[in-house]
Design a protein around this motif. Structure first.
Motif, PDB file in Angstrom:
ATOM      1  N   TRP A 400      31.049  47.844  61.594  1.00 31.05           N
ATOM      2  CA  TRP A 400      31.691  47.604  63.134  1.00 31.05           C
ATOM      3  C   TRP A 400      30.640  48.159  63.926  1.00 31.05           C
ATOM      4  O   TRP A 400      30.529  47.644  65.180  1.00 31.05           O
ATOM      5  CB  TRP A 400      32.912  48.438  63.070  1.00 31.05           C
ATOM      6  N   ASP A 401      30.253  49.439  63.671  1.00 35.44           N
ATOM      7  CA  ASP A 401      29.339  49.995  64.474  1.00 35.44           C
ATOM      8  C   ASP A 401      27.985  49.340  64.733  1.00 35.44           C
ATOM      9  O   ASP A 401      27.368  48.944  65.746  1.00 35.44           O
ATOM     10  CB  ASP A 401      28.699  51.399  64.133  1.00 35.44           C
ATOM     11  N   GLN A 403      27.614  46.009  64.548  1.00 33.18           N
ATOM     12  CA  GLN A 403      28.173  44.529  65.273  1.00 33.18           C
ATOM     13  C   GLN A 403      28.234  45.040  66.510  1.00 33.18           C
ATOM     14  O   GLN A 403      27.735  44.251  67.370  1.00 33.18           O
ATOM     15  CB  GLN A 403      29.139  44.044  64.548  1.00 33.18           C
ATOM     16  N   LYS A 404      28.722  46.233  66.926  1.00 31.97           N
ATOM     17  CA  LYS A 404      28.855  46.449  68.555  1.00 31.97           C
ATOM     18  C   LYS A 404      27.351  47.029  68.818  1.00 31.97           C
ATOM     19  O   LYS A 404      27.258  46.551  70.253  1.00 31.97           O
ATOM     20  CB  LYS A 404      29.790  47.799  68.418  1.00 31.97           C
ATOM     21  N   SER A 405      26.582  47.517  68.199  1.00 35.49           N
ATOM     22  CA  SER A 405      25.098  47.800  68.765  1.00 35.49           C
ATOM     23  C   SER A 405      24.298  46.527  68.982  1.00 35.49           C
ATOM     24  O   SER A 405      23.629  46.395  69.699  1.00 35.49           O
ATOM     25  CB  SER A 405      24.286  48.482  67.636  1.00 35.49           C
ATOM     26  N   GLY A 408      27.254  44.162  71.910  1.00 35.72           N
ATOM     27  CA  GLY A 408      28.043  45.228  72.602  1.00 35.72           C
ATOM     28  C   GLY A 408      28.841  44.467  73.930  1.00 35.72           C
ATOM     29  O   GLY A 408      30.061  44.775  73.937  1.00 35.72           O
ATOM     30  N   LEU A 411      31.779  42.495  72.159  1.00 32.21           N
ATOM     31  CA  LEU A 411      32.960  43.523  71.356  1.00 32.21           C
ATOM     32  C   LEU A 411      33.267  44.387  72.301  1.00 32.21           C
ATOM     33  O   LEU A 411      34.106  45.247  71.863  1.00 32.21           O
ATOM     34  CB  LEU A 411      32.091  43.860  70.310  1.00 32.21           C
ATOM     35  N   ALA A 412      32.984  44.393  73.677  1.00 32.93           N
ATOM     36  CA  ALA A 412      33.425  45.467  74.459  1.00 32.93           C
ATOM     37  C   ALA A 412      35.097  45.440  74.861  1.00 32.93           C
ATOM     38  O   ALA A 412      35.494  44.331  74.994  1.00 32.93           O
ATOM     39  CB  ALA A 412      32.770  45.279  75.866  1.00 32.93           C
TER      40      ALA A 412
END
Length: 467
Positions: A400-401, A403-405, A408, A411-412
């Motif tokens: 998850w981290d 993919q957010k990086s 972003g 996924l915000a």
């Protein structure tokens, strides 16, 4: 042999009565505080104190609640054997065998039941299976020895009884069976020597065995004297033809005769075919009625020794004696009555077990339906977008981290969720208000280079939040 059982029953009753004061004293010591035991513990305790009927009742309570309880089925089979119901024992052991085909104790119990049904060949095969599966040979030796005797192999039978006595020197039944086996093979002196310690203890079954030992080895007069020493005169008189014919039988036939009262059909004593009245031990004495003459044992069409009651001599012309059948040719034999009672008990037991199984299945179905409804209520059908997957669930937070990086902006404000799928776990965002809304998000994400696709979970499918 059947006639001698009444003496054994009286001895057992005396032992039970002597034990009552001690039990009463224990109750007094316990006071008012109740002692709660589960049915399995109560059943084992009942067997340990020599009350198989109570043990069987306790095991049946367990089976009414859980028809597939292996320990209860095996225990019920053992208790049924102990009360003389070999058919019921076979029923229990067969059911247990279906649950656990490689359980040695079940094979051994089924073998013992088949010995009681006089099927030694099948019994020996089961005893061999039991020992192959880890049952100690001496634990099946008592009935395996009897199976060998029923096949006329006295040498092997004596080896089994000796094996058991080496491990359990005080096993009285093994001692009696060893003596009878020695007599079947012609060794009267050895048989009487084996029985002597039990005879000195006034063991009634041992005295019965002594009579058979003498009869099988040709001493009919001595056998009859032994019978008169422990039986009422009319019963001893009734046994004379039985004892006289024993020496003429083969070894296997002698085993069937002394252990089960079963003569070969062509060797049934002819003088025992006639029957005469016998008083019921349960009937109260009636005034001014003459004492009935002595009863003689008779044999049914299969050659099995039974006791039969016919019309009393004091009955009026055309009347039928108590318990007699409609034909007037004699009352139902005690053996037939026991068989009828056993069939009724087996039918009642099967009906109770069938009812209990149906009730259990209905309860399980209802509980499952309730659980499914609860699961559906907590996890309704919803719409998601899968962004990744992982076989190791605890690492999904790292994914998850990651993919957010990378994405972003897309996924915000989104929350990560997971649900199992085959051998992996989905990593999802959502839920979305509709399938169209999920698809719209996927279209926009793919335009930005974010690979994902819509997923719809069914009602009841568990979805957890990823921390």
């Amino acid at each position: 042999m059947k006639l001698f059982h009444c003496v054994s029953a009286l001895a057992l009753l005396t032992t039970s009565l002597l034990a009552m004061p001690a039990a009463a004293q224990m109750d007094g010591q316990l006071g008012e505080e109740p002692l709660i035991l589960d049915p399995m513990t109560s059943a084992r305790d009942a067997m340990a104190r020599g009350d198989p009927a109570e043990a069987l009742a306790r095991y049946l309570r367990v089976l009414a609640r859980d028809p597939g309880d292996l320990d209860a089925l095996a225990g019920a089979g053992s208790a049924a054997l102990a009360v003389g119901d070999a058919d019921a024992a076979i029923n229990f052991y067969v059911r247990a065998e279906k649950i656990s085909p490689r359980d040695g104790r079940v094979k051994a119990g089924l073998g013992s039941a088949l010995v009681q049904k006089e099927q030694p060949r099948a019994a020996l095969r089961l005893f061999n299976n039991a020992t192959d599966l880890g049952v100690a040979p001496y634990e099946v030796a008592l009935d395996r020895g009897l199976a060998y005797d029923l096949r006329g192999d006295n040498r092997k039978a004596q080896g089994e009884y000796t094996l058991l006595l080496r491990n359990r020197p005080n096993e009285a039944e093994a001692t009696r069976r060893l003596a009878l086996s020695l007599a079947m093979s012609g060794d009267r002196a050895g048989a009487l020597t084996i029985l002597d310690p039990l005879l000195r203890k006034r063991d009634i079954p041992a005295w019965r065995a002594r009579a058979f030992v003498l009869a099988m080895t040709g001493d009919t007069a001595g056998a009859q004297a032994a019978a008169y020493a422990v039986l009422p005169r009319y019963q001893a008189d009734a046994l004379k033809p039985f004892l006289e014919r024993l020496p003429s039988l083969k070894a296997a036939e002698k085993a069937a005769a002394v252990h089960f009262g079963h003569f070969p059909e062509d060797k049934v004593p002819l003088e025992m075919a006639a029957s005469s009245p016998v008083a019921s031990v349960k009937a109260a004495p009636a005034p001014n009625i003459a004492k009935p003459p002595a009863a003689k044992p008779v044999f049914d069409s299969t050659g099995r020794l039974v006791m039969k009651t016919v019309e009393a001599p004091t009955a009026k012309a055309g009347s039928v004696a108590p318990n007699s059948d409609a034909r007037g040719d004699g009352a139902t034999s005690e053996a037939e009555q026991r068989a009828s009672d056993a069939r009724s008990l087996a039918e009642d037991r099967r009906a109770a077990q069938k009812k209990a199984a149906a009730e259990k299945a209905a309860a399980e179905k209802k509980a499952k339906a309730k659980e499914d409804a609860k699961a559906k209520q907590g996890n309704p059908s919803r719409h998601w977008v899968q962004i990744a997957s992982g076989a190791y669930k605890p690492d999904l937070d790292k994914e998850w981290d990651k993919q957010k990086s990378r994405f972003g902006k897309q996924l915000a404000g989104k929350t990560a969720w997971t649900t199992p799928y085959r051998s992996t776990n989905r990593l999802m965002i959502g839920p979305f208000p509709s399938a169209d809304a999920a698809q719209d998000y996927v279209n926009e994400a793919r335009a930005a280079g974010f690979s994902c696709f819509p997923v719809t979970t069914s009602a009841g499918q568990k979805v957890e939040r990823v921390n």
